[in-house]
Design a protein around this motif. Structure first.
Motif, mmCIF file in Angstrom:
data_model
loop_
_atom_site.group_PDB
_atom_site.id
_atom_site.type_symbol
_atom_site.label_atom_id
_atom_site.label_comp_id
_atom_site.label_asym_id
_atom_site.label_seq_id
_atom_site.Cartn_x
_atom_site.Cartn_y
_atom_site.Cartn_z
ATOM 1 N N GLY A 1 -18.497 -2.390 -4.497
ATOM 2 C CA GLY A 1 -18.081 -3.792 -4.583
ATOM 3 C C GLY A 1 -16.590 -3.955 -4.392
ATOM 4 O O GLY A 1 -16.131 -4.971 -3.851
ATOM 5 N N THR A 2 -15.819 -2.963 -4.797
ATOM 6 C CA THR A 2 -14.370 -3.036 -4.613
ATOM 7 C C THR A 2 -14.005 -3.008 -3.139
ATOM 8 O O THR A 2 -13.149 -3.765 -2.674
ATOM 9 C CB THR A 2 -13.694 -1.858 -5.348
ATOM 10 O OG1 THR A 2 -14.024 -1.900 -6.732
ATOM 11 C CG2 THR A 2 -12.187 -1.921 -5.187
ATOM 12 N N VAL A 3 -14.655 -2.129 -2.376
ATOM 13 C CA VAL A 3 -14.402 -2.064 -0.933
ATOM 14 C C VAL A 3 -14.795 -3.377 -0.271
ATOM 15 O O VAL A 3 -14.082 -3.893 0.601
ATOM 16 C CB VAL A 3 -15.167 -0.881 -0.311
ATOM 17 C CG1 VAL A 3 -15.061 -0.913 1.213
ATOM 18 C CG2 VAL A 3 -14.636 0.443 -0.856
ATOM 19 N N GLY B 1 -11.193 -1.871 5.683
ATOM 20 C CA GLY B 1 -9.901 -1.570 6.282
ATOM 21 C C GLY B 1 -8.996 -0.786 5.345
ATOM 22 O O GLY B 1 -9.436 -0.111 4.419
ATOM 23 N N LEU B 2 -7.684 -0.907 5.624
ATOM 24 C CA LEU B 2 -6.697 -0.178 4.827
ATOM 25 C C LEU B 2 -6.726 -0.616 3.367
ATOM 26 O O LEU B 2 -6.628 0.208 2.460
ATOM 27 C CB LEU B 2 -5.304 -0.407 5.422
ATOM 28 C CG LEU B 2 -4.137 0.258 4.684
ATOM 29 C CD1 LEU B 2 -4.290 1.771 4.689
ATOM 30 C CD2 LEU B 2 -2.800 -0.146 5.317
ATOM 31 N N ALA B 3 -6.864 -1.916 3.137
ATOM 32 C CA ALA B 3 -6.893 -2.413 1.764
ATOM 33 C C ALA B 3 -8.090 -1.850 1.012
ATOM 34 O O ALA B 3 -7.987 -1.481 -0.170
ATOM 35 C CB ALA B 3 -6.925 -3.942 1.762
ATOM 36 N N THR C 1 0.832 -1.209 0.000
ATOM 37 C CA THR C 1 0.000 0.000 0.000
ATOM 38 C C THR C 1 0.862 1.252 0.000
ATOM 39 O O THR C 1 0.569 2.225 -0.698
ATOM 40 C CB THR C 1 -0.933 -0.008 1.224
ATOM 41 O OG1 THR C 1 -1.737 -1.180 1.210
ATOM 42 C CG2 THR C 1 -1.824 1.218 1.219
ATOM 43 N N ALA C 2 1.943 1.241 0.787
ATOM 44 C CA ALA C 2 2.844 2.398 0.835
ATOM 45 C C ALA C 2 3.489 2.637 -0.520
ATOM 46 O O ALA C 2 3.617 3.786 -0.978
ATOM 47 C CB ALA C 2 3.908 2.181 1.906
ATOM 48 N N ALA D 1 -7.936 0.570 -2.186
ATOM 49 C CA ALA D 1 -8.533 0.104 -3.431
ATOM 50 C C ALA D 1 -9.367 1.193 -4.093
ATOM 51 O O ALA D 1 -9.576 1.164 -5.315
ATOM 52 C CB ALA D 1 -9.400 -1.129 -3.170
ATOM 53 N N VAL D 2 -9.850 2.143 -3.306
ATOM 54 C CA VAL D 2 -10.642 3.254 -3.855
ATOM 55 C C VAL D 2 -9.794 4.506 -4.010
ATOM 56 O O VAL D 2 -9.830 5.186 -5.045
ATOM 57 C CB VAL D 2 -11.860 3.542 -2.947
ATOM 58 C CG1 VAL D 2 -12.593 4.786 -3.418
ATOM 59 C CG2 VAL D 2 -12.789 2.345 -2.924
#
Length: 483
Positions: free
Chosen positions: A150-152, A158-160, A99-100, A164-165
């Motif tokens: 749907g992506t969330v 959470g962080l992912a 993510t970073a 993702a958005v």
């Protein structure tokens, strides 16, 4: 080969290269989509990212402007940070590292777009960034139900889920910023690189969503677009100066919000507006206020620049560019005021015409550069001599080697004596690069009287005639027109 023409073989090579790139991208897209092995796909993504890094390094070397070079280096840093993502997914590194890395890519890409803009005003840059943020917010509202909700869920929140958005929207914001710069500043003939770069950003943004939803991203294709962009890059282009909001983009952010507002209304009339959409709508409202303020500041700067330009042009029109003295137009303007005062209350006024004798010989013997130096020295001497007086006296350059002096008040009571003083000042030798250059002068004086009306044209004509009378009579003296 004449400049501006393209060799026939080169013209044939362009469509061939374009066709080859299109075929290669199509093949890469198909390969990346069909790869079932997650590790192999990520390795391919990393290889294309590394190739794009090499391309951005080469582009930075070819960039001629410091800001362009810095922009490409930001791209290099962003792509390098992105490599943390496949490294984390293929090793025991935590998800936070991926993510970073992806967040760093988006931030560096935005910084690259910021440096790419050549506009000098900070308010213009802020407006460009806000426009990108508004585009990302509008896309989020429009795409919440069909895409991002749907992506969330697929990312399990959470962080992912946030990444993702946020990451694809950030890429879209950077794309909007760079697209605006491309439209407003970069010439049409140099937009191949921006278009490929924006295609790469769009593909990366889509891939961030596809990675979470399907596991089949197209990052390799996006980085291939960036690589192609670095290949067609020919160095920093000459930019158009944008002093205010581009006419074609004034209302673009508001137009982008129209479908977003429609989505919010539909949700409001239906099951209610989702919290994420409502929060984004509030943020968008704040962005619109910021944009309005940035636009106002931008327009104020434009007005200030226009006023400064107007002052500069007025000064250029009224002053001589070589000597800095007032010109013929400024003399007429000042003389209008002086003669009006004379007619109203009798304030004395006089005009002196000064002509340098045999100045043409200086240009012929020593050259025009020396002649210009002499004219500048004469102008300085006139100014210094007149400044020593206590009343209004001002010198002007009429044309060539002709000067004029306007006297008002007590300074005009004995204009002939002032003319003789000025002739003594200007006839002193002028030193130019160790060479002493001597120049003489003749002067004509005019004051209002029965035969010389207190009108600018009459005074100027009388002084001119008196001066030429001196020149025809042997030069080097002072004559006063009889009023």
């Amino acid at each position: 080969m004449p400049m501006g023409r393209t060799h026939p073989a080169a013209r044939r090579a362009v469509p061939r290269a374009t066709l080859g790139a299109a075929v290669g991208l199509a093949a890469l897209t198909l390969v990346r989509w069909l790869l079932a092995d997650r590790a192999v796909g990520l390795v391919l993504d990393a290889l294309l990212a590394a190739a794009a890094i090499i391309g951005t390094l080469d582009a930075a070397h070819r960039a001629r402007a410091g800001r362009s070079r810095l922009g490409w280096r930001c791209d290099t840093a962003g792509l390098t940070l992105w490599l943390l993502a496949p490294l984390a997914w293929l090793s025991p590194l935590p998800e936070a590292a991926a993510t970073a890395g992806r967040t760093g890519f988006v931030l560096c890409t935005g910084a690259a777009c910021w440096f790419t803009a050549k506009t000098p005003a900070m308010s213009s840059r802020v407006r460009l960034v806000v426009d990108g943020a508004i585009a990302g917010a509008a896309l989020f509202i429009i795409g919440w139900h069909p895409l991002f909700e749907g992506t969330v869920d697929a990312a399990e929140g959470g962080l992912a889920g946030a990444a993702a958005v946020a990451l694809p929207l950030g890429a879209v914001a950077a794309l909007t910023l760079f697209g605006t710069v491309s439209i407003t500043e970069i010439p049409r003939c140099r937009r191949a690189m921006p278009r490929l770069y924006m295609a790469g950003l769009a593909t990366v943004a889509l891939s961030d969503v596809l990675w979470v939803r399907t596991g089949h991203p197209l990052w390799a294709v996006g980085f291939a677009f960036v690589l192609l962009g670095t290949r067609v890059y020919r160095g920093t282009s000459e930019r158009r100066e944008v002093v205010s909001t581009h006419p074609g983009l004034v209302y673009a952010p508001y137009a982008a919000l129209v479908p977003a507002i429609a989505v919010i209304l539909v949700d409001y009339l239906g099951d209610g507006v989702p919290e994420a959409v409502a929060a984004t709508a509030v943020v968008t409202g704040v962005l619109l206020i910021v944009r309005q303020q940035a636009t106002l500041v931008e327009n104020r700067h434009l007005v200030e620049r226009l006023e400064a330009t107007e002052r500069r042009l007025r000064h250029q029109a009224m002053h001589d560019s070589l000597t800095g003295l007032g010109g013929r137009a400024l003399l007429h303007d000042r003389l209008e005021t002086a003669t009006a005062e004379h007619r109203a209350d009798g304030t004395p006024v006089a005009v002196i015409f000064l002509d340098l004798d045999d100045f043409k010989q200086i240009n012929d013997v020593h050259g025009h550069a020396v002649g210009d130096h002499v004219l500048v020295a004469i102008a300085r001497r006139l100014g210094a001599a007149l400044e020593r007086g206590t009343q209004y006296a001002r010198a002007f350059r009429m044309s060539g080697d002709e000067f004029a002096v306007l006297l008002r008040g007590d300074a005009a009571r004995d204009a002939a004596a002032t003319a003789r003083t000025l002739l003594a000042e200007i006839t002193a030798p002028v030193e130019v690069d160790g060479t002493s250059v001597s120049v003489g002068g003749s002067a004509g004086v005019a004051v209002p009287g029965p035969d010389v009306p207190a009108e600018p044209s009459a005074l100027l004509r009388a002084a001119d005639v008196a001066m030429y009378g001196v020149k025809h009579g042997g030069k080097g003296g002072v004559a006063q027109a009889h009023g």
